[in-house]
Scaffold this motif. Structure first.
Motif, mmCIF file in Angstrom:
data_model
loop_
_atom_site.group_PDB
_atom_site.id
_atom_site.type_symbol
_atom_site.label_atom_id
_atom_site.label_comp_id
_atom_site.label_asym_id
_atom_site.label_seq_id
_atom_site.Cartn_x
_atom_site.Cartn_y
_atom_site.Cartn_z
ATOM 1 N N GLN A 1 0.857 -1.193 0.000
ATOM 2 C CA GLN A 1 0.000 0.000 0.000
ATOM 3 C C GLN A 1 0.888 1.237 0.000
ATOM 4 O O GLN A 1 1.953 1.250 0.621
ATOM 5 C CB GLN A 1 -0.893 -0.007 1.234
ATOM 6 N N ILE A 2 0.453 2.266 -0.722
ATOM 7 C CA ILE A 2 1.225 3.507 -0.807
ATOM 8 C C ILE A 2 0.325 4.675 -0.427
ATOM 9 O O ILE A 2 -0.830 4.751 -0.877
ATOM 10 C CB ILE A 2 1.810 3.725 -2.216
ATOM 11 N N ASP A 3 0.817 5.578 0.401
ATOM 12 C CA ASP A 3 0.054 6.741 0.838
ATOM 13 C C ASP A 3 0.025 7.834 -0.225
ATOM 14 O O ASP A 3 0.856 7.859 -1.142
ATOM 15 C CB ASP A 3 0.655 7.310 2.123
ATOM 16 N N GLN A 4 -0.908 8.772 -0.058
ATOM 17 C CA GLN A 4 -0.989 9.899 -0.977
ATOM 18 C C GLN A 4 0.214 10.817 -0.806
ATOM 19 O O GLN A 4 0.915 10.759 0.206
ATOM 20 C CB GLN A 4 -2.273 10.682 -0.752
ATOM 21 N N GLU A 5 0.446 11.635 -1.817
ATOM 22 C CA GLU A 5 1.561 12.579 -1.859
ATOM 23 C C GLU A 5 2.908 11.901 -2.104
ATOM 24 O O GLU A 5 3.951 12.544 -2.058
ATOM 25 C CB GLU A 5 1.655 13.428 -0.569
ATOM 26 N N ILE A 6 2.898 10.596 -2.380
ATOM 27 C CA ILE A 6 4.118 9.873 -2.711
ATOM 28 C C ILE A 6 4.296 9.896 -4.232
ATOM 29 O O ILE A 6 3.331 9.849 -4.989
ATOM 30 C CB ILE A 6 4.058 8.419 -2.208
ATOM 31 N N PHE A 7 5.556 9.955 -4.675
ATOM 32 C CA PHE A 7 5.865 9.923 -6.102
ATOM 33 C C PHE A 7 6.394 8.543 -6.463
ATOM 34 O O PHE A 7 7.210 7.962 -5.731
ATOM 35 C CB PHE A 7 6.897 10.993 -6.445
ATOM 36 N N VAL A 8 5.933 8.020 -7.572
ATOM 37 C CA VAL A 8 6.334 6.687 -8.014
ATOM 38 C C VAL A 8 6.781 6.740 -9.470
ATOM 39 O O VAL A 8 6.426 7.655 -10.216
ATOM 40 C CB VAL A 8 5.179 5.672 -7.856
#
Length: 259
Positions: A40-47
């Protein structure tokens, strides 16, 4: 949202994009909800996205690779100009000494490339130019130690320190990563730094504004710097004498390169 005309295409599209997560999302083993969750990845993260297939992106983040739905991703700016940041240089009258572009920092390795730029929003740059003019009138210049800081670098620093007093948690309040915070000091006409309470990134009570055992000279100098920065429109924080914020924080968190 990321626009695409390939959602109906049944073949995998090879891409090379940086995307921003707009809401907490699951990462799956394959392109679809039928595949098991692997993270799971949180918001405001860049991928980083390398493939697109039927509304799903193949993404990489922190060594993990999987698939995520397009509805939780948007295209991120690719460079500082596209992101609306501007550069300040020594031609603008400053001394530029970006410590994270050197090994002379508490991390003991370069977090920025050698030729990193001192970047910030236009409003922050305008305020800092005003501050430097005020410093010039008193016979000094402003030295910039840090300005815009990519959120990926903020994460690296957070993992090292994990102390809210000295490093903002990246998901909550990373003003450096918005380009509205600066770390500065004063230098004299020869470029020599004025005596201050501590060195840059001294994570101790001595760096705080409530510390009462500074030498008279150090206290006078930090008071002068604070007076200049506040008059120019910045605000200060209690834990670090060198850190100042532009109150205008209505800007996105960014992860564009500092070059």
């Amino acid at each position: 949202m990321v626009s695409s005309t390939t959602s109906e295409v049944a073949t995998i599209q090879k891409i090379d994009q940086t995307l921003k997560v707009t809401g907490q999302m699951n990462v799956r083993k394959g392109a679809g909800v039928k595949y098991p969750k692997i993270g799971q990845i949180d918001q405001e993260i860049f991928v980083k996205a390398t493939e697109f297939y039927k509304g799903w992106y193949k993404i990489s983040h922190n060594g993990q690779t999987g698939w995520a739905p397009r509805k939780y991703l948007e295209k991120a700016p690719e460079n500082y100009k596209e992101a609306g940041l501007v550069e300040l240089t020594e031609k603008d009258g400053f001394i530029i000494d970006l410590r994270y572009a050197t090994k002379k920092n508490f991390m003991e390795y370069r977090l920025y490339p050698k030729k990193a730029k001192a970047l910030m929003t236009k409003s922050t740059a305008k305020k800092l130019k005003k501050a430097n003019k005020l410093a010039n009138k008193k016979g000094y210049k402003i030295k910039i130690w840090d300005a815009y800081r990519p959120i990926s670098v903020q994460w690296a620093i957070w993992y090292k320190i994990q102390n809210h007093m000295y490093v903002s948690y990246p998901l909550e309040d990373s003003k450096h990563s918005k380009g509205v915070s600066v770390d500065v000091t004063l230098v004299d006409h020869k470029g020599k730094e004025l005596k201050m309470p501590t060195k840059f990134d001294s994570f101790s009570e001595k760096a705080g504004r409530s510390y009462t055992e500074n030498s008279k000279k150090a206290q006078q100098n930090v008071d002068l710097l604070t007076e200049i920065m506040l008059e120019a429109g910045f605000t200060s924080i209690s834990s670090e004498w060198w850190h100042y914020d532009d109150p205008n924080v209505d800007f996105p968190t960014l992860d564009v390169p500092v070059k």
